[in-house]
Design an enzyme around this catalytic site. Sequence first.
Site, mmCIF file in Angstrom:
data_model
loop_
_atom_site.group_PDB
_atom_site.id
_atom_site.type_symbol
_atom_site.label_atom_id
_atom_site.label_comp_id
_atom_site.label_asym_id
_atom_site.label_seq_id
_atom_site.Cartn_x
_atom_site.Cartn_y
_atom_site.Cartn_z
ATOM 1 N N GLY A 140 0.820 -1.204 0.000
ATOM 2 C CA GLY A 140 0.000 0.000 0.000
ATOM 3 C C GLY A 140 0.850 1.249 0.000
ATOM 4 N N ASN A 141 0.229 2.368 0.313
ATOM 5 C CA ASN A 141 0.943 3.642 0.363
ATOM 6 C C ASN A 141 0.351 4.497 1.481
ATOM 7 O OD1 ASN A 141 -1.341 5.249 -0.824
ATOM 8 N ND2 ASN A 141 -0.887 3.959 -2.613
ATOM 9 N N ARG A 142 0.883 5.694 1.641
ATOM 10 C CA ARG A 142 0.535 6.526 2.790
ATOM 11 C C ARG A 142 -0.668 7.449 2.553
ATOM 12 N NH1 ARG A 142 4.846 6.419 6.418
ATOM 13 N NH2 ARG A 142 6.806 5.619 5.548
ATOM 14 N N ALA B 169 -3.922 7.681 -4.940
ATOM 15 C CA ALA B 169 -2.541 7.202 -5.025
ATOM 16 C C ALA B 169 -2.603 5.736 -5.464
ATOM 17 C CB ALA B 169 -1.848 7.335 -3.677
#
Length: 413
Positions: A206-208, A273
């Site tokens: 995943g990402n932030r 994102a």
Amino acid sequence: MRIVLGVGGGIAAYKVASLLRLFTEAGHHVTVIPTEAATRFVGTATWEALSGNPVSNSVFDDVHQVNHVRLGHEADLVVIAPATADLLAKAATGQAGDLLTNTLLMAHGPVLFAPAMHTEMWQHPATRANVETLRSRGAAVLEPASGRLTGSDSGPGRLPEPEAIYDAALALVQGQGDYQLPLAGRTVTISAGGTREPLDPVRFLGNRSSGKQGVALALAARDAGATVRLLAAHMEVPPPAGVEVVRVETALQLREAALAAAADSDVVIMSAAVADFRPAEVSDTKIKKRDDSADPVITLVRNPDILHELVERRNAGDAGPASQLIVGFAAETGDSDGDVLAYAEAKLRRKGCDLLVVNHVGTDKVFGQDTNAVVILARSGSEPQEAAGSKADVSAAIINRISYELNHVLPRA
């Protein structure tokens, strides 16, 4: 055209100087009538210099000209900006305690109010009742923009940008019916949050991304009158009320949802994102950590370029109207080979979208934060536009730019 520009006593009065310049540069004759409170924010010398006309807020100046009657009779248009809660109340109840309120009672032409006040004041039942009263009498009352207000709070109550007020005023005079919000009748699809690519039933790549910017964009588009569809990946904030929500998790799911949504969208904003890569294989069971096993090797494959595919399909006439506006987001960092804008400009050329909103990301920057700073790049080659502040502020600037592009730059059909 003869215009009376009434200025209310609010901090947003300084922005009205830009509105005055728009009117005068277009060749209109403008008489500025500030309230006494307004002159504490912007002095009469400023209004006289920019309008080229004397300025007064008293019914006792130039009595021989009967200004409290004449100005309203002669005006082709009256614009009140900022229209404070106090001014709206006085106009709704027919008070005539100064030159501006007298002029409003005598106005024969169209009247446009551009409200600006704190959110609680705008949402108070008394103010809402006053607005409905004025609208029922034929006055046009704009919805305020959402964004940063005088203090640290944000919300609806911000003065619309001078360009938006100017466009609304001209539309009112030109007989285009009641003023409509800038995105009224438009369908806007917005992706938000971060995609998650599963490794097994427990773990994922995943990402932030928190989804805060995408949600703020959905709010701004909704408040601008659009029908909003939110393609929501993982978000740390709830989706706003009054928008359609389509839940997605992976990049492939987002691609499917975005291509379907684009078919009837006037605007597509890809602010999510999206993971560039996903695991080539997904385990049906949790990957175990064993002392007697080698470290796992995870092979990644490239995810589809959703933004580029949306542009290609639009340009080929396969999805969405030909005049569809497509907006991309770029989260960039600089390195020894180039700075953030250099990478972003290359990305804009590669993707082919109409606008690219550029973030300089990093530790404690953008992701999960309540503030943001962006640069908006345009495929048309216009000068880069900067926007900074709360994510609501940034969203308002982006939506205003989208409205401008739709109305003045893009139409291709």
